[in-house]
Design an enzyme around this catalytic site. Structure first.
Site, PDB file in Angstrom:
ATOM      1  N   LEU A  41       8.280  36.444  18.163  1.00  0.00           N
ATOM      2  CA  LEU A  41       9.271  37.445  18.559  1.00  0.00           C
ATOM      3  C   LEU A  41       8.460  38.629  19.055  1.00  0.00           C
ATOM      4  O   LEU A  41       7.502  39.044  18.400  1.00  0.00           O
ATOM      5  CB  LEU A  41      10.121  37.889  17.364  1.00  0.00           C
ATOM      6  CG  LEU A  41      11.434  37.199  17.098  1.00  0.00           C
ATOM      7  CD1 LEU A  41      12.110  37.803  15.866  1.00  0.00           C
ATOM      8  CD2 LEU A  41      12.364  37.245  18.280  1.00  0.00           C
ATOM      9  N   ASP A  42       8.841  39.172  20.191  1.00  0.00           N
ATOM     10  CA  ASP A  42       8.135  40.327  20.719  1.00  0.00           C
ATOM     11  C   ASP A  42       8.186  41.481  19.738  1.00  0.00           C
ATOM     12  O   ASP A  42       9.110  41.582  18.926  1.00  0.00           O
ATOM     13  CB  ASP A  42       8.770  40.780  22.040  1.00  0.00           C
ATOM     14  CG  ASP A  42       8.643  39.743  23.131  1.00  0.00           C
ATOM     15  OD1 ASP A  42       7.633  39.024  23.152  1.00  0.00           O
ATOM     16  OD2 ASP A  42       9.557  39.671  23.965  1.00  0.00           O
ATOM     17  N   ARG A  43       7.253  42.374  19.873  1.00  0.00           N
ATOM     18  CA  ARG A  43       7.179  43.552  18.996  1.00  0.00           C
ATOM     19  C   ARG A  43       8.474  44.359  19.049  1.00  0.00           C
ATOM     20  O   ARG A  43       8.920  44.895  18.045  1.00  0.00           O
ATOM     21  CB  ARG A  43       5.987  44.404  19.430  1.00  0.00           C
ATOM     22  CG  ARG A  43       5.740  45.595  18.567  1.00  0.00           C
ATOM     23  CD  ARG A  43       4.474  46.299  19.007  1.00  0.00           C
ATOM     24  NE  ARG A  43       4.262  47.474  18.186  1.00  0.00           N
ATOM     25  CZ  ARG A  43       3.716  48.585  18.627  1.00  0.00           C
ATOM     26  NH1 ARG A  43       3.307  48.673  19.872  1.00  0.00           N
ATOM     27  NH2 ARG A  43       3.554  49.612  17.820  1.00  0.00           N
TER      28      ARG A  43
END
Length: 181
Positions: A41-43
Site C-alpha cells: 500500500l502506498d505511503r
C-alpha cells in the site's frame, strides 16, 4: 503453521519494516518477527494490509495471476458521471497496457476514522466516494485510473482483500486471521 496478519495501515506509514530516511514503518506497529507484507500500500494510502510468514501464501495473496479481488474506497475530487464510471469498469490504458475491468460504483461516504493530516478541502469543489474492486495491483493503479477519467483521488482506503476486511480494526491495529480462508 502459517500466520496471517490483518493490519489497518495508517496514512503515512511505509509498507516495509525499515527505512534509511527515518520515516514511519510497519516496525512501529508489528513486533512479530518473520512476517512480511503480501503486497503493498502506498505511503499515502490507508487500510488493509496482509502480512504472513509463509512465502507460498505471500505469493498467492499478492500475485495478480490468482485474481484476488481488492476493494478500495476512494474519495475523489468532483462527482463522476456514468460515462466516467463506465471507463473505469471497462479498463483503460496505463503505461501502454490495458487494465483489467474494475467493478466501480458510487457509495455514500463511509464511516471512517479521521485522517491525519486531513485531505485538502475546497468549498467550491465537491467530493464523492467510489468503491473500486480490482484484481491487479499496478503501481498507484486506483489513483492513476481515477485521475485518467478526470477525478483525482484525495483519499484512498483499501477495505478488503479477498474475504478479509478492515472490519473492527482501527488504524494501527492488527489481528491474526485463519490463513486457510
Amino acid at each position: 503453521m502459517s500466520r496471517l496478519i490483518l493490519f489497518n495501515k495508517p496514512y503515512g506509514v511505509l509498507t516495509q519494516f525499515t527505512d534509511a530516511d527515518g520515516r514511519e514503518t510497519l516496525a512501529s506497529y508489528i513486533k512479530m518477527p518473520g512476517v512480511y507484507p503480501a503486497g503493498r500500500l502506498d505511503r499515502d494510502s490507508e487500510g488493509l494490509l496482509l502480512l504472513t510468514d509463509d512465502g507460498k501464501l505471500q505469493q498467492r495473496l499478492s500475485d495478480p495471476r490468482f485474481k484476488l479481488p481488492k476493494k478500495y474506497w476512494a474519495q475523489v475530487e468532483g462527482e463522476p458521471d456514468e460515462k466516467s464510471l463506465e471507463r473505469l469498469r471497462h479498463g483503460m490504458i496505463l503505461d501502454g497496457q490495458r487494465t483489467q475491468p474494475a467493478e466501480t460504483r458510487r457509495i455514500p461516504e463511509p464511516a471512517l476514522w479521521p485522517r491525519h493530516p486531513p485531505i485538502r478541502f475546497r468549498q467550491s469543489i465537491p467530493t464523492s466516494w467510489l468503491e473500486i474492486v480490482i484484481t491487479e495491483g499496478r503501481n498507484r493503479q486506483v489513483r492513476r485510473m481515477t485521475a485518467t477519467v478526470g477525478f483525482p483521488t484525495l483519499r484512498l482506503v483499501r477495505y478488503a482483500v479477498g474475504r478479509h476486511t478492515l472490519e473492527g480494526l482501527a488504524p494501527g491495529e492488527w489481528r491474526e486471521a485463519d490463513p486457510q480462508v
